[in-house]
Design a protein around this motif. Sequence first.
Motif, PDB file in Angstrom:
ATOM      1  N   ASP A 129       0.992  -1.187  -0.173  1.00  0.00           N
ATOM      2  CA  ASP A 129       0.202  -0.040  -0.068  1.00  0.00           C
ATOM      3  C   ASP A 129       0.973   1.242   0.082  1.00  0.00           C
ATOM      4  O   ASP A 129       1.739   1.419   0.902  1.00  0.00           O
ATOM      5  CB  ASP A 129      -1.130   0.060   1.144  1.00  0.00           C
ATOM      6  CG  ASP A 129      -2.022   1.348   1.375  1.00  0.00           C
ATOM      7  OD1 ASP A 129      -1.888   1.883   0.287  1.00  0.00           O
ATOM      8  OD2 ASP A 129      -3.061   0.977   2.002  1.00  0.00           O
ATOM      9  N   ASN A 130       0.954   1.924  -1.121  1.00  0.00           N
ATOM     10  CA  ASN A 130       1.513   3.254  -1.117  1.00  0.00           C
ATOM     11  C   ASN A 130       0.875   4.441  -0.768  1.00  0.00           C
ATOM     12  O   ASN A 130       1.573   5.386  -0.518  1.00  0.00           O
ATOM     13  CB  ASN A 130       2.071   3.539  -2.600  1.00  0.00           C
ATOM     14  CG  ASN A 130       2.940   2.378  -3.022  1.00  0.00           C
ATOM     15  OD1 ASN A 130       3.730   1.784  -2.702  1.00  0.00           O
ATOM     16  ND2 ASN A 130       2.629   1.917  -4.592  1.00  0.00           N
ATOM     17  N   LEU A 131      -0.299   4.267  -0.362  1.00  0.00           N
ATOM     18  CA  LEU A 131      -0.998   5.390   0.262  1.00  0.00           C
ATOM     19  C   LEU A 131      -0.954   5.438   1.698  1.00  0.00           C
ATOM     20  O   LEU A 131      -2.019   5.059   2.528  1.00  0.00           O
ATOM     21  CB  LEU A 131      -2.565   5.193  -0.183  1.00  0.00           C
ATOM     22  CG  LEU A 131      -3.331   6.659  -0.203  1.00  0.00           C
ATOM     23  CD1 LEU A 131      -2.567   7.843  -1.034  1.00  0.00           C
ATOM     24  CD2 LEU A 131      -4.748   6.330  -0.554  1.00  0.00           C
ATOM     25  N   THR A 132       0.267   6.046   2.213  1.00  0.00           N
ATOM     26  CA  THR A 132       0.467   5.920   3.725  1.00  0.00           C
ATOM     27  C   THR A 132       0.797   7.299   4.392  1.00  0.00           C
ATOM     28  O   THR A 132       1.189   7.359   5.565  1.00  0.00           O
ATOM     29  CB  THR A 132       1.595   5.084   3.923  1.00  0.00           C
ATOM     30  OG1 THR A 132       2.718   5.379   3.401  1.00  0.00           O
ATOM     31  CG2 THR A 132       1.504   3.603   3.564  1.00  0.00           C
ATOM     32  N   SER A 133       0.814   8.306   3.502  1.00  0.00           N
ATOM     33  CA  SER A 133       1.039   9.736   3.912  1.00  0.00           C
ATOM     34  C   SER A 133       0.255  10.758   3.157  1.00  0.00           C
ATOM     35  O   SER A 133      -0.251  10.630   2.142  1.00  0.00           O
ATOM     36  CB  SER A 133       2.500   9.848   3.901  1.00  0.00           C
ATOM     37  OG  SER A 133       2.885   9.953   2.565  1.00  0.00           O
ATOM     38  N   VAL A 134       0.162  11.990   3.734  1.00  0.00           N
ATOM     39  CA  VAL A 134      -0.450  13.025   2.946  1.00  0.00           C
ATOM     40  C   VAL A 134       0.251  13.310   1.798  1.00  0.00           C
ATOM     41  O   VAL A 134      -0.384  13.706   0.812  1.00  0.00           O
ATOM     42  CB  VAL A 134      -0.581  14.213   3.890  1.00  0.00           C
ATOM     43  CG1 VAL A 134       0.801  14.802   4.255  1.00  0.00           C
ATOM     44  CG2 VAL A 134      -1.543  15.253   3.453  1.00  0.00           C
ATOM     45  N   GLU A 135       1.722  13.404   1.697  1.00  0.00           N
ATOM     46  CA  GLU A 135       2.478  13.411   0.647  1.00  0.00           C
ATOM     47  C   GLU A 135       2.099  12.733  -0.486  1.00  0.00           C
ATOM     48  O   GLU A 135       1.944  13.035  -1.769  1.00  0.00           O
ATOM     49  CB  GLU A 135       4.041  13.292   0.795  1.00  0.00           C
ATOM     50  CG  GLU A 135       4.591  14.333   1.677  1.00  0.00           C
ATOM     51  CD  GLU A 135       4.218  14.203   3.320  1.00  0.00           C
ATOM     52  OE1 GLU A 135       3.681  13.357   3.527  1.00  0.00           O
ATOM     53  OE2 GLU A 135       4.370  15.205   3.940  1.00  0.00           O
ATOM     54  N   ALA A 136       1.832  11.161  -0.289  1.00  0.00           N
ATOM     55  CA  ALA A 136       1.362  10.083  -1.161  1.00  0.00           C
ATOM     56  C   ALA A 136      -0.043  10.520  -1.828  1.00  0.00           C
ATOM     57  O   ALA A 136      -0.354  10.549  -2.864  1.00  0.00           O
ATOM     58  CB  ALA A 136       1.187   8.768  -0.762  1.00  0.00           C
ATOM     59  N   VAL A 137      -0.738  11.221  -0.838  1.00  0.00           N
ATOM     60  CA  VAL A 137      -2.270  11.696  -1.255  1.00  0.00           C
ATOM     61  C   VAL A 137      -1.864  12.772  -2.385  1.00  0.00           C
ATOM     62  O   VAL A 137      -2.645  12.798  -3.414  1.00  0.00           O
ATOM     63  CB  VAL A 137      -3.190  12.280  -0.149  1.00  0.00           C
ATOM     64  CG1 VAL A 137      -4.282  12.907  -0.760  1.00  0.00           C
ATOM     65  CG2 VAL A 137      -3.511  10.840   0.643  1.00  0.00           C
ATOM     66  N   ARG A 138      -1.186  13.740  -1.971  1.00  0.00           N
ATOM     67  CA  ARG A 138      -0.858  14.968  -2.871  1.00  0.00           C
ATOM     68  C   ARG A 138      -0.397  14.541  -4.248  1.00  0.00           C
ATOM     69  O   ARG A 138      -0.456  15.181  -5.195  1.00  0.00           O
ATOM     70  CB  ARG A 138       0.086  15.948  -2.222  1.00  0.00           C
ATOM     71  CG  ARG A 138      -0.493  16.719  -1.183  1.00  0.00           C
ATOM     72  CD  ARG A 138       0.354  17.306  -0.264  1.00  0.00           C
ATOM     73  NE  ARG A 138      -0.419  18.334   0.753  1.00  0.00           N
ATOM     74  CZ  ARG A 138       0.157  18.668   1.784  1.00  0.00           C
ATOM     75  NH1 ARG A 138       1.238  18.452   2.085  1.00  0.00           N
ATOM     76  NH2 ARG A 138      -0.537  19.174   2.809  1.00  0.00           N
ATOM     77  N   ASP A 139       0.518  13.593  -4.409  1.00  0.00           N
ATOM     78  CA  ASP A 139       1.239  12.976  -5.562  1.00  0.00           C
ATOM     79  C   ASP A 139       0.133  12.392  -6.460  1.00  0.00           C
ATOM     80  O   ASP A 139       0.194  12.613  -7.681  1.00  0.00           O
ATOM     81  CB  ASP A 139       2.237  11.777  -5.326  1.00  0.00           C
ATOM     82  CG  ASP A 139       3.455  12.323  -4.747  1.00  0.00           C
ATOM     83  OD1 ASP A 139       3.558  13.669  -4.664  1.00  0.00           O
ATOM     84  OD2 ASP A 139       4.151  11.532  -3.906  1.00  0.00           O
ATOM     85  N   LEU A 140      -0.912  11.981  -5.734  1.00  0.00           N
ATOM     86  CA  LEU A 140      -1.875  11.430  -6.907  1.00  0.00           C
ATOM     87  C   LEU A 140      -2.434  12.609  -7.832  1.00  0.00           C
ATOM     88  O   LEU A 140      -3.259  12.291  -8.716  1.00  0.00           O
ATOM     89  CB  LEU A 140      -3.006  10.724  -6.124  1.00  0.00           C
ATOM     90  CG  LEU A 140      -2.786   9.397  -5.382  1.00  0.00           C
ATOM     91  CD1 LEU A 140      -3.726   8.935  -4.446  1.00  0.00           C
ATOM     92  CD2 LEU A 140      -2.539   8.304  -6.489  1.00  0.00           C
ATOM     93  N   PHE A 141      -2.640  13.743  -7.234  1.00  0.00           N
ATOM     94  CA  PHE A 141      -3.294  14.850  -8.094  1.00  0.00           C
ATOM     95  C   PHE A 141      -2.455  15.113  -9.333  1.00  0.00           C
ATOM     96  O   PHE A 141      -2.875  16.022 -10.185  1.00  0.00           O
ATOM     97  CB  PHE A 141      -3.413  16.186  -7.133  1.00  0.00           C
ATOM     98  CG  PHE A 141      -4.721  15.867  -6.270  1.00  0.00           C
ATOM     99  CD1 PHE A 141      -5.914  16.446  -6.501  1.00  0.00           C
ATOM    100  CD2 PHE A 141      -4.399  15.401  -4.786  1.00  0.00           C
ATOM    101  CE1 PHE A 141      -6.831  16.306  -5.653  1.00  0.00           C
ATOM    102  CE2 PHE A 141      -5.368  15.328  -4.075  1.00  0.00           C
ATOM    103  CZ  PHE A 141      -6.606  15.735  -4.421  1.00  0.00           C
ATOM    104  N   GLY A 142      -1.145  14.931  -9.306  1.00  0.00           N
ATOM    105  CA  GLY A 142      -0.460  15.099 -10.578  1.00  0.00           C
ATOM    106  C   GLY A 142      -0.192  16.394 -10.659  1.00  0.00           C
ATOM    107  O   GLY A 142       0.338  17.406  -9.676  1.00  0.00           O
ATOM    108  N   VAL A 143      -0.608  17.291 -11.680  1.00  0.00           N
ATOM    109  CA  VAL A 143      -0.277  18.448 -12.171  1.00  0.00           C
ATOM    110  C   VAL A 143      -1.143  19.415 -11.406  1.00  0.00           C
ATOM    111  O   VAL A 143      -0.944  20.866 -11.352  1.00  0.00           O
ATOM    112  CB  VAL A 143      -0.092  18.797 -13.700  1.00  0.00           C
ATOM    113  CG1 VAL A 143       0.688  18.185 -14.204  1.00  0.00           C
ATOM    114  CG2 VAL A 143      -1.647  18.429 -14.396  1.00  0.00           C
ATOM    115  N   ASN A 144      -2.211  18.924 -10.886  1.00  0.00           N
ATOM    116  CA  ASN A 144      -3.487  19.804 -10.018  1.00  0.00           C
ATOM    117  C   ASN A 144      -2.774  20.173  -8.939  1.00  0.00           C
ATOM    118  O   ASN A 144      -3.279  19.834  -7.673  1.00  0.00           O
ATOM    119  CB  ASN A 144      -4.470  19.189  -9.953  1.00  0.00           C
ATOM    120  CG  ASN A 144      -5.611  19.807  -9.677  1.00  0.00           C
ATOM    121  OD1 ASN A 144      -5.734  21.236  -9.414  1.00  0.00           O
ATOM    122  ND2 ASN A 144      -6.991  19.504 -10.026  1.00  0.00           N
TER     123      ASN A 144
END
Length: 209
Positions: A24-39
């Motif tokens: 599971d790579n979704l373990t931090s707020v940084e990982a969440v932010r990375d999902l948004f890409g250029v947004n």
Amino acid sequence: MELAYYSDYAVRLVNSEEPVRGKDNLTSVEAVRDLFGVNASAARRATDADVTRFRSVRARLRAVFEAADKGDETLAVDLLNSLLLEFPVSPQISGHDFRDDDGRPLWHMHLADHPSNATAGYAAIAAMGLAFHLTEYGVDRLGLCQAPPCRNAYLDTSTNRSRRYCSDRCATRANVAAYRARKRLEADRSGSSGLAAETAQRASASGER
């Protein structure tokens, strides 16, 4: 923005976890932010609380892909509709960031979300993008990788609906595994044939004596 851009939100979120491998790579707020890409502006809204919320939405999106993979169109649509109702968006005409040769806006449709948090915004765009893809191309265009143990989600955009793997890497791995399996089967058959011939030869020799 293009339809594929929105539907890719769903794929990125689902593939942040590999259930079979226990990753599971979704373990931090940084990982969440990375999902948004250029947004980047939307990503900045994310907080630690969104990690758990994102995981919940991820499970629901994966369930849509799993239903589609099993050929259960009605269930896939029902699951997706529940997400659309919970996380609505508003279509808007936009011209930002796109200009023609004369500097005029290139008008296009944009999905504007009105979220109470980062998860709601992301889920709204992911669900709408997936809904557009499903209705435009068919539920059988939502797939899960067939190369064990990978079960990553993908969107089939092939002309003949032939995609079975999430990436070239998984396709190559599956082809190599299939080739080796065929070779083992051929070797087993050859060995069995040789053993049968040897047994028959011995039986024949015994009979002659």
